[in-house]
Each structure stands twice: as C-alpha cells, then as structure tokens.
Design an enzyme around this catalytic site. Structure first.
Site, PDB file in Angstrom:
ATOM      1  N   ASP A  52       0.846  -1.186   0.000  1.00 28.10           N
ATOM      2  CA  ASP A  52       0.000   0.000   0.000  1.00 28.10           C
ATOM      3  C   ASP A  52       0.891   1.249   0.000  1.00 28.10           C
ATOM      4  O   ASP A  52       2.098   1.145   0.188  1.00 28.10           O
ATOM      5  CB  ASP A  52      -0.914   0.018   1.240  1.00 28.10           C
ATOM      6  N   ASP A  54       1.437   5.132   1.577  1.00 26.74           N
ATOM      7  CA  ASP A  54       1.030   6.026   2.665  1.00 26.74           C
ATOM      8  C   ASP A  54       1.459   7.448   2.344  1.00 26.74           C
ATOM      9  O   ASP A  54       2.586   7.687   1.904  1.00 26.74           O
ATOM     10  CB  ASP A  54       1.695   5.591   3.977  1.00 26.74           C
ATOM     11  N   ASP A 124       9.569   3.816  13.102  1.00 22.38           N
ATOM     12  CA  ASP A 124      10.291   2.756  13.802  1.00 22.38           C
ATOM     13  C   ASP A 124      11.719   2.504  13.319  1.00 22.38           C
ATOM     14  O   ASP A 124      12.658   2.501  14.104  1.00 22.38           O
ATOM     15  CB  ASP A 124       9.471   1.452  13.808  1.00 22.38           C
TER      16      ASP A 124
HETATM   17  P1  ATP Z   1       3.935  -2.808   5.132  1.00 17.03           P
HETATM   18  O1  ATP Z   1       2.910  -1.872   4.573  1.00 17.03           O
HETATM   19  O2  ATP Z   1       4.722  -3.551   4.136  1.00 17.03           O
HETATM   20  O3  ATP Z   1       3.385  -3.644   6.211  1.00 17.03           O
HETATM   21  P2  ATP Z   1       4.968  -0.423   6.342  1.00 17.03           P
HETATM   22  O4  ATP Z   1       6.319  -0.075   6.914  1.00 17.03           O
HETATM   23  O5  ATP Z   1       4.447   0.446   5.267  1.00 17.03           O
HETATM   24  O6  ATP Z   1       5.060  -1.927   5.876  1.00 17.03           O
HETATM   25  P3  ATP Z   1       2.609   0.308   7.735  1.00 17.03           P
HETATM   26  O7  ATP Z   1       1.942  -0.378   8.876  1.00 17.03           O
HETATM   27  O8  ATP Z   1       1.898   0.482   6.457  1.00 17.03           O
HETATM   28  O9  ATP Z   1       3.964  -0.472   7.536  1.00 17.03           O
HETATM   29  O10 ATP Z   1       3.077   1.714   8.302  1.00 17.03           O
HETATM   30  C1  ATP Z   1       3.508   2.787   7.478  1.00 17.03           C
HETATM   31  C2  ATP Z   1       4.638   3.534   8.171  1.00 17.03           C
HETATM   32  O11 ATP Z   1       4.213   4.005   9.446  1.00 17.03           O
HETATM   33  C3  ATP Z   1       5.871   2.676   8.469  1.00 17.03           C
HETATM   34  O12 ATP Z   1       6.735   2.576   7.375  1.00 17.03           O
HETATM   35  C4  ATP Z   1       6.494   3.428   9.623  1.00 17.03           C
HETATM   36  O13 ATP Z   1       7.170   4.573   9.172  1.00 17.03           O
HETATM   37  C5  ATP Z   1       5.270   3.900  10.399  1.00 17.03           C
HETATM   38  N1  ATP Z   1       4.891   2.906  11.416  1.00 17.03           N
HETATM   39  C6  ATP Z   1       3.997   1.900  11.310  1.00 17.03           C
HETATM   40  N2  ATP Z   1       3.906   1.200  12.431  1.00 17.03           N
HETATM   41  C7  ATP Z   1       4.769   1.754  13.306  1.00 17.03           C
HETATM   42  C8  ATP Z   1       5.130   1.486  14.647  1.00 17.03           C
HETATM   43  N3  ATP Z   1       4.585   0.498  15.328  1.00 17.03           N
HETATM   44  N4  ATP Z   1       6.057   2.299  15.210  1.00 17.03           N
HETATM   45  C9  ATP Z   1       6.596   3.329  14.528  1.00 17.03           C
HETATM   46  N5  ATP Z   1       6.306   3.616  13.279  1.00 17.03           N
HETATM   47  C10 ATP Z   1       5.403   2.855  12.647  1.00 17.03           C
HETATM   48 MG    MG Z   2       2.514   0.290   4.371  1.00 13.80          MG
END
Ligand code: ATP
Ligand code: MG
Length: 413
Positions: A52, A54, A124
């Site tokens: 996805d 963001d 994170d």
């Molecule tokens: P994926 O979508 O592949 O699961 P992602 O890193 O994009 O990986 P998301 O849950 O979509 O994960 O979150 C988007 C962004 O928000 C992350 O890349 C990170 O920067 C931030 N984020 C998400 N969860 C956390 C967390 N628990 N702590 C800190 N930052 C977070």
């Molecule tokens: Mg994501």
C-alpha cells in the site's frame, strides 16, 4: 536534530500509482505539504511491490477529509484518513511530533500534530523514515535509511530497547521486514529483541492478530517462522506448539506457495497445523477414528484456551480448527465412509490440505492422501466408480480379515 539528506534520481514519480499522485497533488494544490512515506518507498527502492502507499501531510484529518469525496477519518490510536479511489485505499496521516508534556495518558503523545521535521522521530526503523517528494523527485532521509538499504541493515531509530518498550509490536515488525526483505537485523536491535521478547504478549489481541496475518499470509511465512524460532518468540506466540515443529514449518512453506499462486490462505489453517501435534498427543489420536467427537472437542478446547491467552481465537476460527482436526480420522482411515458427504463438507478442503501435509512428512497415510487427491480430479461419474470400488475393496478386506480371525480361532486338530 539529524540533518536530512536529500537525494535525487533514486526514484521516479512515475513509479507511484496515479491515484496516489492525485491525492498528493490535491493536497499541494490546496496549500498543504504532502509527501509519500514509509514501507512503499522502502519497497520500491528494494524492487519489491509495495502493499500500500502512505501519504503524510500537514493538513489535519478533517481538512484532508474535506478535499476528497470518498474519505473517512478512522483510528482510535492514531486518527488518520482513508481516501478511497476505485478499490484502492490510501492512508493519509498528519505529521506528528513527540509531546513534551508529561501526560498521565500513556498514548496522548502519539496524537500531537507537528511538521515533517518532527514526524520522522516517531517512525520505527531508518528504512521506514524515507519521505518522497513527488515534485522534486527527491528522497528525504533523516536517519541513514538509504545507506541501510544498500547495506541490507534493519536499524531502529534511536535506542532499540527504548523503542521496543514503547511499542512491542516493533519486535514483530522487525522480524517481518527481515523475513520479507533482504535485510539483517542489526546486532543492537537483535539483542533488544531477545531481551524484550516477552513484551509481545502484552499487545492488544486485535493488533497482534493483524501483525501475524501480515507476517504469515504475505508470502514469507517460512522465513518468519524460522526467525521467530531462533529468537524464541514462537514459544510466546504459540505456547503449546513447540519450537521444533515440522508440520508447522511445512504449513508455512505451503502458505508461501499458495500466496505465490494467488490462492487464499488463512491464519486458522496455520493454527490447525501449529497445534496438531499437541492435539494428537493429548487426545491419543488414533487414525482408525476411535477418538470420540466429544473428546476431540474437549482436547481442542484446552489447546485453544492456552492459545487464547496470547491471541484472539474467534468462534469461527475455533470451529475451523476443531472441524479440520476431527475430519482427519475420517479422511485417513483405510475404509472411508460417507464419502460424498465428506466431499461436500465445508471444511473438507482444509482437512484434505492438512492430511496431504501430514502425509508428506510420513505422519499420515500417503495412500489415502493420494486417493483423495485423485478423487477430486474426477468427474461425477468417475467418482461414483471410484467410490464403489473403494466400498468393494473395503468389503473384501473386511471379509478377509474376518476369515483370518476365524481361522486363528479354529482349534487345530
Ligand atoms: P507494510 O505496509 O509492508 O506492512 P509499512 O512499513 O508500510 O510496511 P505500515 O503499517 O503500512 O507499515 O506503516 C507505514 C509507516 O508508518 C511505516 O513505514 C512506519 O514509518 C510507520 N509505522 C507503522 N507502524 C509503526 C510502529 N509500530 N512504530 C513506529 N512507526 C510505525
Ligand atoms: Mg505500508
């Protein structure tokens, strides 16, 4: 504050889907700042298809919502906006900053809005704090995420122990990223994960479930399972499953193959595989089907009860697991009965899949697994013949067995 590095020519805006670009340009045209951030930028740089996209902006959730016809403010932990375009949803969140106030409310610091220069602290890992400016096509990197990507390092922003204790979900996120991407968890983070592993049992059940779904149903379950085992997280997540569980490992491999072939996968099936050994042991499982249904249900309940202490197991999941287990004896026995009824059973497919996995490990009859495989490939008429043949063989076998018992019982003269 770290000085951000701005790098051009690493990513072209053309790689961002048009709908997402439209969301960003709408925000920019209305005088707001907007960047694309997080996993999608990381994945694009690693040549992986992002799940996805963001967007992050200085517009407040209600301001974002007012700019789009299909937009919804959601979230309890974080307030953010889902902007819907056709079938795709893009998450638009507002820049956040750490609150300096010593608040009595633990989570209140998460919802204080800020600017781009604040937002990166709350992310994170360095590789998840890369912001993409679609106008200049620059990547803004505050924490050396670009270097970490080229060195294959997964590194926390700030002190790992502190960041993991703030949110233990990051432990599972670290394992997930290191499983699906060509990244090694850096030693300091690894040490903190080992030390703070037990904190994952404090996660809210819904959040844990969501994270496990991402971990096991996205095509890198095998790697994740192996890593969780090495980090001694399996025994926390699945207390009665054991850390050396060949059937669970096979189920993970099977899950990855299914994802690659675009077939559906569920956490419930993996739970059935993870705890099968325990079910067998506690219930003295017998492939001839001598375990009563009520005993099976009682044993299954006791196993799922201990699983429930960590993870939410809904009634639907419980039914799925129990039925998949109960059907094993019916599929495995030498002389299956009520075959048509079994084929039509809504848990047949899962039970059959589990039987095949068990047979591939020499733990169930491969002859019967093959028989069920062949049966499903037949048309209705062929199936009727195969079922009749099975009945005849069964009767013959039964007669032979009876004769030899009688022979043994006849006193010799
Ligand atoms: P994926 O979508 O592949 O699961 P992602 O890193 O994009 O990986 P998301 O849950 O979509 O994960 O979150 C988007 C962004 O928000 C992350 O890349 C990170 O920067 C931030 N984020 C998400 N969860 C956390 C967390 N628990 N702590 C800190 N930052 C977070
Ligand atoms: Mg994501």
């Amino acid at each position: 504050m770290p000085r951000p590095q701005r790098r051009k020519n690493l990513l072209s805006a053309a790689r961002i889907p048009p709908d997402v670009r439209t969301i960003v340009t709408t925000l920019l045209d209305n005088g707001y700042d907007a960047k694309i951030v997080g996993g999608c930028i990381r994945d694009l740089l690693l040549d992986t298809q992002p799940k996805d996209f963001d967007v992050v902006t200085d517009a407040k959730p209600n301001e974002v919502k007012s700019l789009f016809s299909h937009a919804f403010v959601i979230g309890r932990r974080f307030k953010l906006v889902h902007v819907q375009n056709r079938n795709e949803i893009t998450e638009v969140s507002t820049y956040r900053r750490r609150s300096n106030r010593k608040s009595s409310h633990r989570k209140s610091h998460l919802n204080v809005y800020g600017s781009l220069n604040d937002d990166h602290y709350l992310r994170d890992f360095s590789i998840n704090a890369l912001y993409f400016d679609i106008e200049s096509e620059e990547i803004i990197d505050y924490w050396g995420g670009l270097k970490d990507i080229s060195n294959g390092q997964l590194r926390c922003i700030g002190d790992p122990s502190k960041r993991l204790s703030e949110d233990p979900c990051r432990i599972l996120r670290a394992v997930r990223f290191a499983s699906k991407l060509p990244l090694e968890i850096e030693p300091k983070l690894l040490k903190a994960i080992r030390k703070q592993a037990s904190a994952i049992s404090n996660l809210k059940p819904a959040r844990l479930e969501n994270e496990l779904q991402k971990m096991f149903l996205s095509g890198s379950a095998t790697n994740a399972y192996i890593k969780l085992g090495r980090l001694r997280l399996l025994e926390i997540l699945f207390p009665s499953s054991g850390s050396q569980n060949p059937l669970a490992l096979s189920a993970m491999q099977n899950s990855d193959e299914r994802v690659a072939n675009k077939k559906p996968v569920t956490l419930a099936f993996l739970l059935a595989a993870l705890h099968w050994e325990q079910f067998k042991t506690l219930g003295n499982y017998d492939s001839t089907g001598r375990m009563s249904i009520s005993k099976s249900v009682a044993v299954a309940e006791s196993i799922l009860r201990s699983q429930r202490e960590v993870l939410r197991v809904t009634k639907q999941v419980r039914d799925f697991v129990v039925e998949t287990w109960i059907l094993q004896t019916r599929l495995e026995r030498d002389r299956p009965t009520r075959i048509r009824e079994l084929l039509a059973h809504n848990r047949f497919r899962a039970a059959y899949d589990l039987l095949v996995l068990r047979a591939s490990l020499g733990e169930a009859s491969s002859r019967m697994a093959q028989w069920w495989t062949d049966l499903q490939k037949m048309d209705l008429e062929e199936q009727t013949i195969a079922i009749e043949n099975m009945k005849l063989t069964s009767r013959r076998k039964h007669r032979k067995h009876k004769q030899s018992v009688e022979l043994l019982a006849t006193p010799s003269t």
